[in-house]
Each structure stands twice: as structure tokens, then as C-alpha cells.
Design a protein around this motif. Structure first.
Motif, short mmCIF file in Angstrom:
data_model
loop_
_atom_site.label_atom_id
_atom_site.label_comp_id
_atom_site.label_asym_id
_atom_site.label_seq_id
_atom_site.Cartn_x
_atom_site.Cartn_y
_atom_site.Cartn_z
N ARG A 163 -5.77 -2.16 9.85
CA ARG A 163 -5.45 -0.72 9.92
C ARG A 163 -6.44 0.01 10.83
N TYR A 168 -2.41 -0.12 14.12
CA TYR A 168 -3.00 -1.41 13.76
C TYR A 168 -3.69 -2.06 14.96
N VAL A 193 -1.43 -8.52 7.05
CA VAL A 193 -2.08 -7.24 6.72
C VAL A 193 -2.86 -7.39 5.42
N ASP A 194 -2.28 -8.15 4.47
CA ASP A 194 -2.92 -8.32 3.16
C ASP A 194 -2.87 -9.79 2.77
N GLY A 203 3.26 -8.28 8.15
CA GLY A 203 4.23 -7.31 8.64
C GLY A 203 4.77 -7.81 9.97
N PHE A 205 5.45 -6.75 13.86
CA PHE A 205 4.98 -5.75 14.84
C PHE A 205 5.61 -6.00 16.21
N GLU A 242 1.46 3.14 15.11
CA GLU A 242 2.20 3.03 13.85
C GLU A 242 3.72 2.83 14.08
N VAL A 245 5.42 -0.69 14.23
CA VAL A 245 5.57 -1.56 13.05
C VAL A 245 7.07 -1.61 12.77
N PHE A 247 8.59 -3.76 10.62
CA PHE A 247 8.87 -4.04 9.21
C PHE A 247 7.53 -4.18 8.49
N PRO A 248 7.35 -3.45 7.39
CA PRO A 248 6.04 -3.49 6.73
C PRO A 248 5.84 -4.78 5.95
N HIS A 249 4.59 -5.11 5.65
CA HIS A 249 4.32 -6.29 4.81
C HIS A 249 4.73 -5.98 3.38
N TYR A 253 9.38 -8.97 3.01
CA TYR A 253 9.18 -9.97 4.07
C TYR A 253 10.19 -11.13 4.02
#
Ligand SMILES: Cc1cc2nc3c(=O)[nH]c(=O)nc-3n(C[C@H](O)[C@H](O)[C@H](O)COP(=O)(O)OP(=O)(O)OC[C@H]3O[C@@H](n4cnc5c(N)ncnc54)[C@H](O)[C@@H]3O)c2cc1C
Length: 400
Positions: A163, A168, A193-194, A203, A205, A242, A245, A247-249, A253
Motif C-alpha cells: 500500500r 500500490y 497484498v496479504d 489482488g 493489478f 488505485e 487495481v 480486482f481486490p485481494h 480471488y
């Protein structure tokens, strides 16, 4: 009612694909296959001109919506075209299958993001030179088949997305196998990301190939599909906004990844059918001309048996692919189990039957004077592309 009849649009576009395949694709594909250094292949005028002609005819934008300049063809029709292009130029066809990944996903996942539409979708549809091209990047040196393992939390992408104030920062490397890796103008990149969430912590990107910090490796030197550029991609503190992005994590997924492989594997299956057709058609010509034992070899029962078994494999693989495409047409992205069955079946058959057709030609089958030996080399890659058949089968079996 089940209907196998082709409509006028399908007949026309398949005819166009056949003429283009015969006149342009196959001669280019065969000539480029013989160049030993892959860097020479992708730098060559012949490679660039052939790709440009495919773009001029619109094969890159078949699935894109008309409102952005695409042809808006359904998945069954595009599948028929992939088969035809795969018949004449499987390497180029494989490249075109991947080329539309980013624009297509933007129209599905971010139709309201005008910046992405203006930058990646409209110019792609307007392109008649083959300058706009996507690559989708999941595989990494340490993450091959594991990219489909959503449950083991120890497995993750090592490319990271950290982040920042505006978006990112991406760091890491994608494997040598990324289709179009060295020639793409934009990448869809899966980055972690996590890490506590395993692969689901990644995610998706969008990263332009000319963004500062992006570079790629040398083209992979491989046994087949030598006109499909494959190369590693490196990200060194690549800053993205931002809005890039896609599709977010998190929990969504597997849905995104499964959707990509549901559609992508159908494309791979159609290329396999095209290759089997190429092998059968060449073997039929030879076996009618070649006289041994006092008669054309096609009149020997063992040869006739081999030829007809290949015909059966083509028909059955195509029928399964059409079912997968029909499911994708009525409810996008379709049914993962059917797509995987179709891909695994078609590509297994392609390896078996391209080899059998070499056998039909005897010694001539292994000679570079004929294209049959090339089909066997090309077919082999399809059993690994978009996931190895072994791991796809394991995944599909869990859906029974
Ligand atoms: C032509 C081609 C195009 C490609 N294009 C792309 C692309 O555009 N983007 C991208 O991200 N990747 C791409 N790939 C990479 C492809 O997705 C990987 O090669 C594939 O997922 C297998 O990973 P791997 O090569 O690391 O093999 P590995 O995962 O190392 O597998 C090695 C062997 O072990 C077996 N195996 C692995 N895990 C298991 C398990 N859990 N259980 C049982 N057996 C197992 C496999 O079946 C295989 O036989 C492409 C590959 C090819 C060949």
C-alpha cells in the motif's frame, strides 16, 4: 434443441480465418519455427507483419463489445475461429488468445472506469498493427501449479503489492512462461497484498509495460509454439494508482482466477483440435499418395484405423468444447468442470494423435520437410499451458 448448424457470420469468419491461415499464417509459422534464436523470431519483420495482418482482420478483438470497437462474437464463434487459426498457426493463435486478456477483463470488471477504457480497451480495438497486447501473469519461479491452490495458506504469490498513499507499489518476478511476456504492452499481474490469506491474499493489478521499474527477460527457447513469445517479467518498485487495481485481494480471488481458467482453457482446447486437424489432413494426403505393399497405404487396415481414430478424437473433443462454449455463452464465464474436461481431453488427444499421424508418414513424418513433426512439438505445450492436465484433472475431480 441441439443444433450444430453454423450461421452466416460463423461461416464468413471461419472462411476468412481459413484463407488467412493458409496464405499468411502457416508459411510464416513454419519459417519462424526454423529460426534457432527466439530473439530473432520476435524481432523479425515476418513476425511483426503476420501479427499486424491478424490484427487488421480483427482476430484480436473478437470477444470485445461493439461499443468499444470490438466484434462482440460469442464464445462458440470465437472458439471455431481459434480452431481454424490453430490449424494453420497455433503459436500465433495462442498469442492472440492471451492478447485480449486486459481489455476484456476491464469491460467485465471495471466498465465504469473511463480511464482504463480509454487507455487499454479502445486503442486495443482500433489497433491494426499488433502494438497493443496483454499478458496475464500468475506463474512465478516458485509458484507454478500452486497458483490454483486457494486453500493452503502457506502457498502465496511472492510478487508483492504494498500500500502507498495513492495506490500500490509492486515488487517481484513472474516466471519465464508468461505468454506474450516480452511483447505485451500491458500486464494483468497477480500480486500478494496479504500473505496471511495465501493465494487469496493476491489482488489483480493492471500494469503498463512501459511503467518505470518494469522489465522483461529473454524469450524462452522451447520445443514448440515458437511463435508464442514467452518471457519472465520483473517489477522493481513499480508505482500504480488505485484505479489500476482490477480486482481486490480476498475471498473473491478464486472466483476471478476460476473465471480466467474457465474461458482460457477452452481456447487452449480449440488450438488442440486445430492441431489434430492439421495432422490428419496432412496424413490423409500422404496416405493416399504413398504406395507400399502394392497399394496406397490408406488401404492398409492398420493405417485406415489410425486415421479414423484421429477423426473420432477431433469430433469428440470439438463436441465437448462446443458444450463448454455454449455454457459460457448462456452464463458467463461458463462451467469450470466442463471447460477443464474439454481442455484436458482435447490436449491429451492432440499429443496422442499428432504422434500417430507421424507414424502414418513413417520416416517422412520425422523429416522437417513435412510439418507433421512440428504439430507434435506444438501439441506437447498445450498439456501444460493454463495449468498441467494432471493438476487440472485433480481440480475438476473436486467439482464432481
Ligand atoms: C505454453 C504455455 C503458456 C503459458 N502461459 C502462461 C501465462 O500466460 N501466464 C501464466 O501465469 N503462466 C503461464 N504458463 C505457465 C503455466 O501455467 C505453468 O507452467 C503451469 O501452471 C505448471 O507450472 P510449472 O510449469 O511450474 O510446473 P510445476 O507446478 O512445477 O509442476 C511439475 C509437475 O508436477 C505436477 N504437480 C504439481 N503440483 C502437483 C500436485 N499438487 N499434485 C500432483 N501433481 C502436481 C505437475 O502436473 C507437473 O507434472 C504457461 C505455460 C505454458 C507451457
Amino acid at each position: 434443441m441441439v443444433d450444430f448448424a453454423l450461421d452466416e457470420t460463423q461461416e464468413l469468419i471461419i472462411k476468412t480465418a481459413r484463407e488467412f491461415g493458409q496464405e499468411v499464417l502457416q508459411p510464416a509459422e513454419v519459417a519462424l519455427d526454423r529460426i534457432a534464436d527466439p530473439e530473432e523470431v520476435y524481432k523479425s519483420k515476418l513476425f511483426r507483419e503476420t501479427l499486424a495482418k491478424a490484427y487488421e482482420l480483427g482476430f484480436h478483438k473478437m470477444s470485445l463489445p461493439e461499443e468499444y470497437g470490438g466484434l462482440q462474437l460469442d464464445t462458440q464463434t470465437t472458439g471455431m475461429v481459434w480452431e481454424e487459426l490453430g490449424r494453420w498457426g497455433p503459436g500465433f493463435a495462442a498469442s492472440l488468445v492471451s492478447a485480449a486478456t486486459v481489455p476484456r477483463l476491464i469491460t467485465f470488471l471495471a466498465p465504469g472506469n473511463q480511464e482504463l477504457i480509454d487507455r487499454f480497451v479502445i486503442p486495443f480495438c482500433q489497433d491494426e498493427k499488433g502494438e497493443h497486447m496483454s499478458a496475464w501473469c500468475s506463474s512465478e519461479p516458485e509458484v507454478g501449479s500452486d497458483g490454483k491452490n486457494y486453500t493452503d495458506k502457506k502457498i502465496r504469490h511472492y510478487t508483492t503489492a504494498t500500500r502507498t498513499e495513492k495506490g500500490y507499489k509492486i515488487n517481484g518476478a513472474k516466471s519465464d512462461f508468461i505468454s506474450n511476456g516480452g511483447i505485451a504492452s500491458v500486464y494483468l499481474v497477480f500480486a500478494c497484498v496479504d500473505s496471511s490469506q495465501g493465494i487469496c491474499g493476491s489482488g489483480a493489478f493492471i500494469i503498463p509495460a512501459d511503467a518505470p521499474g518494469v522489465s522483461h527477460g529473454k524469450p524462452l527457447d522451447k520445443i514448440g509454439l515458437r511463435t508464442l513469445n514467452q518471457a519472465a517479467i520483473f517489477f522493481d518498485d513499480v508505482e500504480i494508482d488505485e484505479s489500476y487495481v482490477l480486482f481486490p485481494h480476498g475471498e473473491g480471488y478464486p472466483m476471478l482466477h476460476n473465471s480466467i481458467i474457465t474461458v482460457g482453457n477452452l481456447g487452449v482446447g480449440y488450438l488442440a483440435v486445430g492441431l489434430m486437424r492439421a495432422a490428419l489432413e496432412d496424413a490423409l494426403v500422404h496416405s493416399r499418395e504413398r504406395i507400399q505393399g502394392g497399394k496406397p497405404i490408406i488401404e492398409h487396415q492398420v493405417i485406415a484405423d489410425k486415421l479414423f481414430r484421429t477423426h473420432m478424437a477431433i469430433e469428440s473433443a470439438r463436441a465437448l468444447l462446443w458444450k463448454g462454449s455454449w455454457l459460457s455463452k448462456i452464463s458467463f464465464p461458463g462451467d469450470l468442470k466442463t471447460s477443464l474436461a474439454a481442455k484436458v481431453y482435447a490436449t491429451d488427444q492432440a499429443v496422442e494423435h499428432t504422434c500417430q499421424m507421424v507414424q502414418v508418414l513413417g520416416g517422412y513424418g520425422i523429416s522437417k520437410e513435412y510439418t507433421l513433426e512440428k504439430y507434435t512439438r506444438d501439441a506437447k505445450l498445450l498439456k501444460i499451458m493454463d495449468g498441467t492436465n494432471e493438476t487440472l484433472l485433480l481440480k475438476a475431480a473436486t467439482l464432481l
